[in-house]
Every structure is written in C-alpha cells, then in structure tokens.
Design a protein around this motif. Structure first.
Motif, PDB file in Angstrom:
ATOM      1  N   THR A   1      46.994  35.860  42.037  1.00 27.65           N
ATOM      2  CA  THR A   1      48.421  36.025  42.531  1.00 27.65           C
ATOM      3  C   THR A   1      49.310  35.730  41.234  1.00 27.65           C
ATOM      4  O   THR A   1      48.777  35.453  40.140  1.00 27.65           O
ATOM      5  N   SER A   2      50.443  35.998  41.337  1.00 24.67           N
ATOM      6  CA  SER A   2      51.350  35.775  40.188  1.00 24.67           C
ATOM      7  C   SER A   2      51.452  34.354  39.784  1.00 24.67           C
ATOM      8  O   SER A   2      51.796  34.034  38.645  1.00 24.67           O
TER       9      SER A   2
ATOM     10  N   HIS B   1      48.646  42.608  36.983  1.00 30.63           N
ATOM     11  CA  HIS B   1      48.782  43.864  37.667  1.00 30.63           C
ATOM     12  C   HIS B   1      48.168  45.067  37.504  1.00 30.63           C
ATOM     13  O   HIS B   1      47.620  45.639  38.383  1.00 30.63           O
TER      14      HIS B   1
ATOM     15  N   SER C   1      45.363  45.623  35.956  1.00 33.30           N
ATOM     16  CA  SER C   1      43.937  45.630  36.183  1.00 33.30           C
ATOM     17  C   SER C   1      43.862  45.702  37.620  1.00 33.30           C
ATOM     18  O   SER C   1      42.571  45.996  37.807  1.00 33.30           O
ATOM     19  N   GLY C   2      44.736  45.610  38.498  1.00 35.38           N
ATOM     20  CA  GLY C   2      44.234  45.669  39.936  1.00 35.38           C
ATOM     21  C   GLY C   2      43.516  44.687  40.755  1.00 35.38           C
ATOM     22  O   GLY C   2      43.153  44.662  41.725  1.00 35.38           O
ATOM     23  N   GLU C   3      43.695  43.517  39.822  1.00 34.10           N
ATOM     24  CA  GLU C   3      43.065  42.462  40.518  1.00 34.10           C
ATOM     25  C   GLU C   3      43.612  41.969  41.793  1.00 34.10           C
ATOM     26  O   GLU C   3      44.773  41.682  41.875  1.00 34.10           O
ATOM     27  N   GLN C   4      43.075  41.951  42.981  1.00 41.32           N
ATOM     28  CA  GLN C   4      43.506  41.646  44.115  1.00 41.32           C
ATOM     29  C   GLN C   4      43.464  40.012  44.536  1.00 41.32           C
ATOM     30  O   GLN C   4      44.209  39.643  45.318  1.00 41.32           O
ATOM     31  N   ASP C   5      42.854  39.366  43.765  1.00 45.50           N
ATOM     32  CA  ASP C   5      42.456  37.903  44.235  1.00 45.50           C
ATOM     33  C   ASP C   5      43.333  37.035  43.328  1.00 45.50           C
ATOM     34  O   ASP C   5      43.195  35.771  43.379  1.00 45.50           O
TER      35      ASP C   5
END
Length: 125
Positions: A100-101, A92, A94-98
């Motif tokens: 998912t949890s 979260h 790190s801001g990685e958008q690709d």
C-alpha cells in the motif's frame, strides 16, 4: 532543518492526506469541509528562513536576498516531495498489489535517517 527531518515531515503530510481521503470515502462525504492544513503551515514556518531586510535595501537587493535565503528551503521541500513521489510511483508502476501507499511511506520514513544533505544552505552535489 535537516533534510531527513524535512522528509519525515513531508511523509507525515502525505500520510495525513491519505487518511483524510480515506475518511471522506468511508463517510461518503464527497463535499466535506476544509482540510486541516496545520501541519503544512507548521512545516513551512519551520523550513522557511526568517529574513531581515535592511530598510535601505533596493528592490533588486531585496529580491536577491529573498531568493538566496528562500531558495535553499524550497529546494529541500521539493527534494523531499519528489523523493516521496518517486517511491510511490515505483511501487505503483511495478504493479505490486500487496504493497500500500502507507507501506511505502512507512518504509521511506524508516530510511529517512540515511538521507544526506542537511539544511537549505548546504549543497547536495
């Protein structure tokens, strides 16, 4: 119960909670009924030790026995939930958008076998 098994069970609980949240959002049932906590109860039943307290035990002796026996199991559970939280928080933050949890939890489950430090009686020092 081995720490890796506790971790995998915690991941299962978190995954199921995420699935439940998504179902509620998809169905738009914000006030939906109770959750199924069967897996949580099962984990607690399997993790917590069965304690036999002698009839002649004083309250202090009972407290000491319970703290000693239950303390290790609680540490196992807290460690597993903490590890899952940190793994999720790192992605979260790190801001990685690709990612998912669910991806994070799946990866953590695959790596759970590498977790050392077994049951409640063992020290993870």
């Amino acid at each position: 119960m081995e720490q890796s098994e506790v971790l995998k069970r915690v991941i299962g609980i978190l995954t199921e909670a995420g699935d439940y949240r998504r179902r509620i959002e998809q169905d738009d049932e914000r006030g939906a009924g109770g959750t199924d906590i069967g897996i949580v109860t099962a984990l607690l039943n399997e993790t917590m030790p069965h304690i036999e307290i002698p009839a002649e035990a004083t309250p202090q002796e009972m407290a000491t026995l319970v703290a000693r026996e239950v303390g290790g199991a609680i540490r196992q559970l807290v460690a597993a939930f903490s590890l899952a939280f940190v793994a999720l928080a790192q992605v979260h933050d790190s801001g990685e958008q690709d990612v998912t949890s669910a991806d994070v939890l799946q990866d953590l489950a695959l790596r759970a076998e590498d977790v050392k430090g077994g049951g409640p009686g063992e020290s993870a020092d």
